[in-house]
Scaffold this active site. Structure first.
Site, PDB file in Angstrom:
ATOM      1  N   ASN A  77       0.805  -1.228   0.000  1.00 26.16           N
ATOM      2  CA  ASN A  77       0.000   0.000   0.000  1.00 26.16           C
ATOM      3  C   ASN A  77       0.839   1.279   0.000  1.00 26.16           C
ATOM      4  OD1 ASN A  77      -1.568  -2.059   2.176  1.00 26.16           O
ATOM      5  ND2 ASN A  77      -2.697  -1.431   0.362  1.00 26.16           N
ATOM      6  N   ILE A  84       0.945   6.780   0.035  1.00 26.39           N
ATOM      7  CA  ILE A  84       0.306   5.795   0.904  1.00 26.39           C
ATOM      8  C   ILE A  84      -1.147   5.641   0.487  1.00 26.39           C
ATOM      9  CG2 ILE A  84      -0.277   5.206   3.298  1.00 26.39           C
ATOM     10  CD1 ILE A  84       1.889   7.380   4.092  1.00 26.39           C
ATOM     11  N   CYS A  85      -1.561   4.395   0.253  1.00 25.86           N
ATOM     12  CA  CYS A  85      -2.960   4.129  -0.059  1.00 25.86           C
ATOM     13  C   CYS A  85      -3.677   3.828   1.256  1.00 25.86           C
ATOM     14  CB  CYS A  85      -3.071   2.948  -1.015  1.00 25.86           C
ATOM     15  SG  CYS A  85      -4.763   2.620  -1.506  1.00 25.86           S
ATOM     16  N   LEU A  86      -4.329   4.842   1.799  1.00 26.61           N
ATOM     17  CA  LEU A  86      -5.017   4.712   3.083  1.00 26.61           C
ATOM     18  C   LEU A  86      -6.290   5.541   2.986  1.00 26.61           C
ATOM     19  CD1 LEU A  86      -4.752   3.609   6.021  1.00 26.61           C
ATOM     20  CD2 LEU A  86      -3.604   5.753   6.597  1.00 26.61           C
ATOM     21  N   ARG A  90      -7.810   9.915   2.058  1.00 28.66           N
ATOM     22  CA  ARG A  90      -8.538  10.245   0.828  1.00 28.66           C
ATOM     23  C   ARG A  90     -10.025  10.401   1.135  1.00 28.66           C
ATOM     24  NH1 ARG A  90      -4.243   7.166  -0.752  1.00 28.66           N
ATOM     25  NH2 ARG A  90      -2.975   8.011  -2.421  1.00 28.66           N
TER      26      ARG A  90
END
Length: 147
Positions: A77, A84-86, A90
Site C-alpha cells: 500500500n 500511501i494508499c489509506l 482520501r
C-alpha cells in the site's frame, strides 16, 4: 483556522505522543512537518525507523494532510514515491481526525497491509501468494533503508 488547529495538534502531540511515532514542524513552517514511525514489533519492519513528510493544506482540517514516506519501504500500500494508499487520507478523511490518529493508522497498516486495495500490485501478489517471501523482502528493505 488551519494554523490554530495545527498548533493545537502539535501541542497535543508533544504532550501525549502516539506509541512508536513522533512528528513536528520542519523549521518554522507549521504547514510542513516531518514524522517518524518506528517499525512495529509484530511486523517485518521491526527495528526500522521510517521518516515521513506531512504537508497540511491551507484548508486543513477540512481537507486531509498529504502524508508520504521518505524512507523506502516494501509494502503493497506504499509505492516507490512514498505515496500511501489509506482511505482516511482520501475519501474517508474527517476533520475529527488528527495527525496522531493518521500516524497510528499508518502504523497499523504496517502490521496489517491491505492487499485487496494495493498501490503496488506485485507486492500485494507476493503478500497473498508467498507470505514468507514477502516478510523476508520487507525485512531486507527495512535493514537496507531504515536502519
Amino acid at each position: 483556522m488551519a494554523l490554530k488547529r495545527i498548533q493545537k495538534e502539535l501541542t497535543d502531540l508533544q504532550r501525549d505522543p502516539p506509541a512508536q511515532c513522533s512528528a513536528g514542524p520542519v523549521g518554522d513552517d507549521l504547514f510542513h512537518w516531518q514524522a517518524t514511525i518506528m517499525g512495529p514489533n509484530d511486523s517485518p519492519y521491526q527495528g526500522g525507523v521510517f521518516f515521513l513528510t506531512i504537508h497540511f493544506p491551507t484548508d486543513y482540517p477540512f481537507k486531509p494532510p498529504k502524508v508520504a514516506f521518505t524512507t523506502k519501504i516494501y509494502h503493497p500500500n506504499i509505492n516507490s514515491n512514498g505515496s500511501i494508499c489509506l482511505d482516511i487520507l482520501r475519501s474517508q478523511w474527517s476533520p475529527a481526525l488528527t495527525v496522531s490518529k493518521v500516524l497510528l493508522s499508518i502504523c497499523s497498516l504496517l502490521c496489517d497491509p491491505n492487499p485487496d486495495d494495493p498501490l503496488v500490485p506485485e507486492i500485494a501478489h507476493t503478500y497473498k501468494a508467498d507470505r514468507e517471501k514477502y516478510n523476508r523482502l520487507a525485512r531486507e528493505w527495512t535493514q537496507k533503508y531504515a536502519m
